[in-house]
Design a protein around this motif. Structure first.
Motif, mmCIF file in Angstrom:
data_model
loop_
_atom_site.group_PDB
_atom_site.id
_atom_site.type_symbol
_atom_site.label_atom_id
_atom_site.label_comp_id
_atom_site.label_asym_id
_atom_site.label_seq_id
_atom_site.Cartn_x
_atom_site.Cartn_y
_atom_site.Cartn_z
ATOM 1 N N LEU A 9 3.347 -10.080 0.373
ATOM 2 C CA LEU A 9 3.667 -8.984 1.280
ATOM 3 C C LEU A 9 2.841 -9.170 2.543
ATOM 4 O O LEU A 9 1.610 -9.138 2.509
ATOM 5 N N SER A 39 -1.557 -9.977 2.915
ATOM 6 C CA SER A 39 -1.769 -10.796 1.713
ATOM 7 C C SER A 39 -1.844 -12.291 1.985
ATOM 8 O O SER A 39 -2.075 -13.065 1.061
ATOM 9 N N GLU A 50 0.169 -8.371 -3.260
ATOM 10 C CA GLU A 50 -0.156 -7.314 -2.305
ATOM 11 C C GLU A 50 -1.639 -7.392 -1.972
ATOM 12 O O GLU A 50 -2.448 -7.771 -2.832
ATOM 13 N N LEU A 58 4.033 -0.609 -2.523
ATOM 14 C CA LEU A 58 4.268 -1.373 -3.744
ATOM 15 C C LEU A 58 5.422 -0.774 -4.550
ATOM 16 O O LEU A 58 6.249 -1.505 -5.094
ATOM 17 N N ALA A 92 -2.551 -7.202 -6.982
ATOM 18 C CA ALA A 92 -3.150 -6.705 -5.742
ATOM 19 C C ALA A 92 -4.610 -7.141 -5.709
ATOM 20 O O ALA A 92 -5.309 -7.049 -6.724
#
Length: 180
Positions: free
Chosen positions: A43, A47, A101, A110, A129
Motif C-alpha cells: 500500500l 509501505s 501496510e 486496511l 502491518a
C-alpha cells in the motif's frame, strides 16, 4: 500548509526493525510454503521501504504489485474516506496475496482495501502491518502480522511521512512539535 517546527525522537531503531522483519519473514514463509507464487501488494506510499526489506526475507516465488489508497492527504488526521488512487496492475483471482501496510491506525484503509481485494476472489489473503496503533482503532480489523504495536503518537521514518517529509529516515521516530 504552514510548517510547525518539530523534532523527531527515535521510537524504534533501524536494528530493531531489521530483526523484526527477519522474524516476520520466517512466519510468512511458513504460511505460504506451498504457494506457486505469492503476490505481495504494497500500500503506497508508506509501505515501500517495508515491502522492499520484507520481500528480501521471503524465499518464495514473489510478484510485487502496488495499490495506492489515501485517507490522510498531507494532514495528521484521517478523513475516514478511503480513495483508491492507483489500483493493481494484475489480477489476483485464485492467487495467494499478502497485503503490506505501513501502519494501522483507525483501520479504515486496511478494512477498505481488504474488502476490495477479497471481492476479487484470491485463494488466500493475509495482511501485515509494520506498525499498529490499537488505541486509535475505529474499525474492527487487525492485521494477521504486526511488526510493532505503538502508542498513539504521530510517527515518521522508514517510509512513513509527515507532509511528504522524513520517509528516508532509517528508523521510526515520533514527531514532537517544539512550538507548544
Amino acid at each position: 500548509m504552514p510548517e510547525r517546527p518539530y523534532v523527531i525522537d527515535t521510537l524504534i531503531s533501524a536494528k530493531s526493525i531489521a530483526a523484526r522483519i527477519e522474524e516476520l519473514g520466517r512466519d510468512i514463509r511458513t504460511e505460504f510454503a506451498d504457494t506457486d507464487k505469492l503476490i505481495v501488494v504494497g500500500l503506497l506510499r508508506g509501505s515501500f521501504v517495508f515491502i522492499a526489506d520484507l520481500v528480501r526475507e521471503l524465499d518464495l516465488p514473489v510478484e510485487v504489485d502496488f495499490l495506492e489508497a489515501s485517507s490522510y492527504g498531507d494532514g495528521m488526521e484521517t478523513s475516514r474516506e478511503v480513495r483508491i488512487l492507483k489500483d493493481l496492475r494484475g489480477a489476483i483471482e485464485g492467487r495467494d496475496v499478502l497485503v503490506v501496510e505501513d501502519i494501522v491506525d483507525t483501520g479504515f484503509t486496511l478494512a477498505h482495501v481488504t474488502r476490495l481485494l477479497l471481492s476479487r476472489k484470491p485463494a488466500k489473503l493475509r495482511t501485515i502491518a509494520l506498525l499498529d496503533k490499537p488505541s486509535r482503532r475505529e474499525v474492527d480489523i487487525r492485521a494477521d502480522w504486526i511488526g510493532f504495536e505503538i502508542p498513539d503518537e504521530f510517527v515518521v521514518g522508514y517510509g512513513i511521512d509527515f507532509a511528504q517529509r522524513n520517509r528516508n529516515l532509517p528508523f521510526i521516530g515520533k514527531v514532537r512539535f517544539t512550538d507548544a
